[in-house]
Design an enzyme around this catalytic site. Structure first.
Site, PDB file in Angstrom:
ATOM      1  N   HIS A   1     -37.289 -11.764  -3.617  1.00 40.86           N
ATOM      2  CA  HIS A   1     -38.528 -11.296  -2.993  1.00 40.86           C
ATOM      3  C   HIS A   1     -38.171 -10.503  -1.739  1.00 40.86           C
ATOM      4  O   HIS A   1     -37.558 -11.037  -0.808  1.00 40.86           O
ATOM      5  CB  HIS A   1     -39.415 -12.479  -2.606  1.00 40.86           C
ATOM      6  CG  HIS A   1     -40.081 -13.163  -3.761  1.00 40.86           C
ATOM      7  ND1 HIS A   1     -39.971 -12.742  -5.060  1.00 40.86           N
ATOM      8  CD2 HIS A   1     -40.902 -14.261  -3.797  1.00 40.86           C
ATOM      9  CE1 HIS A   1     -40.686 -13.545  -5.849  1.00 40.86           C
ATOM     10  NE2 HIS A   1     -41.251 -14.469  -5.109  1.00 40.86           N
TER      11      HIS A   1
ATOM     12  N   CYS B   1     -42.122 -19.644  -2.447  1.00 41.05           N
ATOM     13  CA  CYS B   1     -40.966 -18.750  -2.369  1.00 41.05           C
ATOM     14  C   CYS B   1     -41.179 -17.586  -1.398  1.00 41.05           C
ATOM     15  O   CYS B   1     -40.233 -17.128  -0.761  1.00 41.05           O
ATOM     16  CB  CYS B   1     -40.626 -18.218  -3.758  1.00 41.05           C
ATOM     17  SG  CYS B   1     -42.047 -17.569  -4.659  1.00 41.05           S
TER      18      CYS B   1
END
Lengths: 349, 349, 349, 349
Positions: free
Chosen positions: B240, B147
Site C-alpha cells: 500500500h 493495513c
C-alpha cells in the site's frame, strides 16, 4: 470555407491526438504538419510511430512534414511542441500573425498570455490585446493548462463562484500516456506506482489560481487559494484520476456542492462549440466511480467526471474527479480554445 | 521448546501468509489449522487454493483442517478470520484461555482490547489486565490495525512524540491483495483504478488516534489529531502506497522530520524480536521512491519506507510512505504482536 | 581463495543480474565492473539506473566503472554486452588469456565456440581446445543460449536421448525484462500483446540443434530436428512461458515422457555446482501450471518448470514450459557455465 | 417495422454486449430481457453489474427482467445463457416457434444445428429444415462458434477453398473478458499468464471442421483437417490473439496466401448486412501487428486481423490472427447470424 490549420510537433503523442481530433472537424481543416529536423521532408506515415488505438487517418499518411522554421500559410496553429522547444517557435509564429493554440507550458504563466479553459475563464481572451500591444505581434499565443490542473479547475469554477474556494489538497493518479512516448518503461509500470512526476506539482499548485482569477486593467488577479499537490503515476493508459479535499470561504451544504457541479454550464455549451461536451461536469452517484477506463471517454473525452462527494474532516468536502489527460487535458483542450476564439471572431480565414 | 500455535481462517490469503511466515519460526510451531465448515476435515492441500507466489510449505500439506468450534490445545492462536465471523470465535477462545492475535477488525476499537503495533504502543498491552478483569477471561484478544493505517501510524509515532501531530490528510493507493481472493475481478483492475474501498476510510481515520494514545487508569486516551482519508485500489499486487500531508503542533524543520523518522528504533528492535525489522522506518532519498514493487519487501516486508519528504503549502509537510499490506499490515503484524507478548511473558507454553 | 571476476556491460539489466547473483558467491569474487564510455570513471551507483526489485548490493555502490578497453586482471570475465558490441571486446579478452562467459549472441553459432547449458551439453567444452588451437588464444569464449531457447533445450535433452526428437513447434509468451531497459514502452504493454520480437525466432530455431548435437573430431554435428517458433511479448515482468508440440522418432507413452522429464539429473547436480538447481526440470501436475509469476523462481530461477503434458493430435505430445529469462536464460546460465568450467579445472586463479 | 427481439442471460457480460450492439439497430428492436431467478422482476439497472466501458443504454435501464420460463412474444431470441443452462431453455423456445441465435456451446456440435459464421458457411442454414423435420419444431436453434475458433475459421475458409487445409497448429493468447465476470481474479492476472482454459481446446479442435464442411443430403461432412490447440489466458481485456501454423494439401506461394486472405469477401458483404464488416479479413504489413488493443476494434470488432504471414519450417505457413472475442466471437457473431437469417427470409415479424 474551413479555416486551414497546422500542427507543430505532429509526430508525437499529443500531435497524434490533434490529428485524430481534427479529422472531420466542421470548422478546421488540417493543412500542414510540422516536425523536428529528423522528421522534416518525410511523409507523415514514414516519420511517425503511431501509437493511438484508432488507426492513423488516411488523409495524413502522405502529407510531407515541414521543418519547424517553415513559413506557414495557416491562420491557426496548434502546438504540441515539448516544453523549452516550444517557446521560441511559438513566438516566431505569433509575431508573424498566426493564432497559436499551445499545449506547451512555456508561456502559460506569462502575465499577458491567456491560460484558457473555455468553460472556466473565456473572458481571459481579453489579454490578447494586452499581449499584442506589449509585444508588437499581429498574432497571439493562447495556452491550455497542465492535464492534471484541468479537471480540478473545471470543478472549482462553479464552486468558487458560489462559495469561495480557499484551500485545495489534491492527490493525482495519472495515466501513462501523460509521459509521452516511449515514456515510462513497462518494466517500471507493471505491478507498480511511481510517486513522482518531474515538474508536475508546481504547475498544479499555480495554474488554477491564474485561471480562476479575474482580469482587471489588463492584468489577471489570481484567486487566493492555497493548493498542495501529490502527483503519482499509475498503470493506467489514459485518464487522470484525482482525489480532492476542498476548503471553502463559507461551507456549503453537501447538496449544494453536488447541485452546483451538476448544473454547471458555460459559454462553450451556450455557443454549442463543436468539441464542447453537453455537460462539462458529470456527477456520478455510484460509490465506486469515476474509474479511469470506464469514465475517461465521457463527453468524447471532454467532460470531467466527479464522484464520491462527501464531507472531509480536515477541510470541508472531499471528492474524486477524472479528466481525460490527452483529450481534454491536451489536444482537445487546445482545440476547444481555438473553437472559442473562432466563434468570437479572433481567428479569421 | 517452541510454543504451539493455531491459525484460524487458515485457507484464506491472510491465513496463507501466517503459514508462510511461521515456517521455520524460532519460537513458534504451527500445530493446528482451523477452517470453515466447507474445509474442515479435509487436508490443507485439498481445501486450499494457494495463491502466494512462494509454494505451500510441505509440512502443512497433509494437516487436517479443524472446524472452527474445535477445542484447541495451543496457547497461542492467530486469527485470519473475516470480520463479523471473527468476533464470536475469538471471544470463545480467549475465554478458554488462549492468547488470540487477531487480524480481524471486530474488536479493534473496543476500549479494553489492545490495537497494537509493537514499535508504536507496546505499553497498550497493559489493557490485557483490564480486559481479563472486565470479561472474566483467562486468555486475551490482541489486535493489529487495518493495513492502510499501519504505515502512517508507524511514522506518526516518532513525529508525534517530538512535534505533536494534529492533522493528517492521507490518500492511499492500495494493492489488490488487500481485497482477499478472488477479490477484485481482473476485468475491473487492468488499465483502471477503483476509487473506493468499502469501510476502509473510517478505519483509517480512527485507528491511529487509539494507537497513538496513552493508557491512563486502564483507559486509552486517544490523541487529538484530525485525520481524513481517501482510499483507492490500484493495479498493484502487494504494497500500500500512501501520500500524506501532515500538520504539527509545532512545525519542525525538514531535516528534523527526516532525522526523526530515520533514527526511529523501538522496543521490538531492542528486544531483537525475530520478525522485527532492523529499521522500522527507512527513508529513501531518491525522488521517485518508495515504489510498491521495489520497496514492499524491505525488512522482509516489515519496514515502512518513506520518501519525498517536503514542505506542504497547506499543512506542514508531505511525504509518501509504503507498507506491505499482507505482511506488516496483516499476518506479519499479528506475528510481531505475538512475539512481543512472548518476550514479555504473556504467552506461556 | 576465490576467483576474481569482472562483469562487462555491468550497468545494464543483465549486468545487474550478474552482480546480484555474484553477491556472496562461494567461488567467485566480483573484482571489476566494466561499462560503456558514458559510464567509465563514475562509481557504479552514480552510473547505474538500478531496476531490479532487490536493492543494489552495497559492495558495488562505490566501485569505479572501467572503460571497455581496460586491461583486466581477473581470470574470469562475464559478458553482458549487447550484440554487435560484444564480439570485438570478448575476442580481445579471450586472446589476452581470460575465460569469457558471454551472454551475447555474437559468437554463439561459431563452430568452435561452446553454446553451453551445463545440464545439456557439458561435453561441448571440448571445443575450447579447438578454439584455442584455431585462434591462437590462451583464454576462451563460452556462450549461453538465447533465453527462449533455454527452457525447451533443457527438456529436449532427456527426451531426445531416449526417444529422438524430430519436430518441435514452439510458441513463446515472453517477459518484458527480455527487452532490456527501458525496453518496451508501458503504453504498448498494458492491455496488449506484441506478436513480434526482432531476431528472436531464427535463434530459437537454430540454437537447440547445436546444443543437442554431438562433438565429433572437434566439430559439433547438430541433431536433425525441425523447429518452428512463434515469439510474442506479453505483459509479464519475468519468466518466459512457452507452448511446445513435440514429434518423436519413436512415440513414447505419456508416462514415459513425464517420468523422463521428472527424473532428469545431470552433471551440475552431480558436481553440486553452487548455482545448479536440485531439479533441473520440475513437472507440475496441476492443470493450470506453470504460471510465470508463481513458478519463475523455482530452483532460485534456475529450474525449468513443465506442465500440461498431453497428447498432440498433430505431433506426438504437447506441454507448457517456463524458464526464468534473466536468471537461467541469461546471467544465471552464464554463471553456471563458469562454475562448470571451474569445477573442471578450466578456470584457474 | 423492426423485428422484436429478446435477450436471454441479459445481465451477464455477453448479454451486455448484445444490448450494446442492438442499440440503434436498423432491423431489430430490443423488446424483452430475460434473466435468472435472482434477477427476474427487478429492473435491468438494479439487477445488473454493468461492466462494459461504454455506459448502459438508457432505454434498458428501466426494463423489467423476465424469468427464464416466461413466454416471449418476440420472433427472434438471442441467447447469452451459460452452457448447461442454455440447452433446455433454448429448446423450449425453438419448439414454441422462436428463432434462437445462441452463443452457448450446448447445441453447437449437434448434427442438425447450424454452427454458423455468415462469411464461412451460410449454406449451413439449410440444416434448419432438417432440424425442424427431425424435432418437430416451428422455430430453430442456430449457434455461433467458440470465440477462439472464430478467427482461425474465418481465415481457413478462403484458404481451404483454394489450397485445401490439412493441418493446423494453433496457440491462443486469450483475453480476460472471455472468462465472463467476475472471471479471473486480478491477483492471478497481473504479471502472469494462465496456460489453461477449461474445456477450450477440444472446442477449438473440432468446431472448425464442422463449419468448413459441406452439407450433403442434410448432413454436414466435416473437412479432414487435423487441429491441435494450446489455449492460454493473458492479461488483456478484449481480443483473442492466436499464432497459427498451417499445412496445405498443395503448398501455395506466400503471395497467394496473402492475396487470398486480403481479397476475401462473402455473402454478408454482398448482402450488406448491418453488422458485416467491409473486410472480413484485414491483412497488415507491419512486422508487429495485429496487437489486441490496437486492432481488436477493426470493422467495429467484426473483422479478423492477420499479420506476419511467413513460411513455417514444420508446416507450410505461419501467421498471427486477432479476433474480438466478445463482439465477433460472441454477441456480434450471433447478431450477424440473425441478420443473415432475416435477409434470407428465415426470421419474420
Amino acid at each position: 470555407m474551413k479555416i486551414r490549420v497546422s500542427v507543430l510537433g505532429a509526430t508525437g503523442t499529443v500531435g497524434q491526438r490533434f490529428i485524430q481530433l481534427l479529422e472531420g472537424h466542421p470548422w478546421f481543416e488540417l493543412a500542414a504538419l510540422v516536425g523536428s529536423e529528423r522528421s522534416a521532408g518525410r511523409t507523415y506515415a514514414e516519420a511517425t510511430r503511431w501509437v493511438l488505438d484508432a488507426p492513423m487517418p488516411s488523409e495524413v499518411e502522405g502529407m510531407t512534414i515541414l521543418p519547424d522554421d517553415a513559413d506557414l500559410d495557416t491562420p491557426l496553429v496548434f502546438s504540441a511542441l515539448p516544453s523549452k522547444t516550444a517557446g521560441r517557435i511559438e513566438q516566431r509564429l505569433a509575431r508573424a500573425g498566426h493564432i497559436v493554440c499551445s499545449n506547451a507550458s512555456d508561456h502559460r504563466m506569462e502575465p499577458d498570455v491567456p491560460l484558457l479553459i473555455p468553460e472556466v475563464n473565456p473572458e481571459h481572451l481579453a489579454l490578447i490585446d494586452v499581449q499584442r500591444a506589449r509585444r508588437g505581434w499581429s498574432g497571439a499565443i493562447v495556452t491550455n493548462p497542465n492535464c492534471t490542473a484541468t479537471g480540478p479547475t473545471m470543478l472549482l469554477r462553479p464552486l468558487h463562484d458560489r462559495f469561495g474556494v480557499t484551500k485545495l489538497l489534491l492527490m493525482s493518479m495519472q495515466a501513462l500516456s501523460g509521459a509521452g512516448y516511449p515514456g515510462i518503461p513497462s518494466y517500471d509500470a507493471i505491478d507498480n506506482v511511481i510517486p513522482y512526476i518531474g515538474g508536475e506539482e508546481p504547475k498544479v499548485e499555480t495554474e488554477p489560481q491564474k485561471m480562476l482569477g479575474v482580469v482587471r486593467d489588463g492584468v489577471i488577479v489570481p484567486i487566493a487559494c492555497t493548493i498542495s499537490a501529490h502527483c503519482n503515476r499509475v498503470p493506467v493508459l489514459e485518464g487522470h484520476l484525482e482525489c480532492l479535499s476542498i476548503g471553502f470561504a463559507q461551507r456549503p451544504e453537501l447538496e449544494e456542492v453536488v447541485a452546483t457541479l451538476r448544473s454547471f454550464r458555460s459559454l462553450p455549451q451556450e455557443l454549442n462549440l463543436p468539441s464542447a461536451p453537453a455537460q462539462p461536469i458529470i456527477v456520478r452517484d455510484e460509490p465506486d466511480r469515476p474509474q479511469p477506463r470506464r469514465d475517461r471517454d465521457a463527453g468524447r473525452g471532454m467532460s470531467t467526471t466527479v464522484g464520491r462527494v462527501r464531507p472531509c474532516s480536515l477541510l470541508d468536502y472531499k471528492l474524486v474527479c477524472l479528466s481525460h489527460n490527452t483529450i481534454r487535458g491536451a489536444a482537445g483542450g487546445s482545440l476547444l480554445n481555438a473553437e472559442l476564439m473562432y466563434a468570437q471572431g479572433l481567428v479569421k480565414a
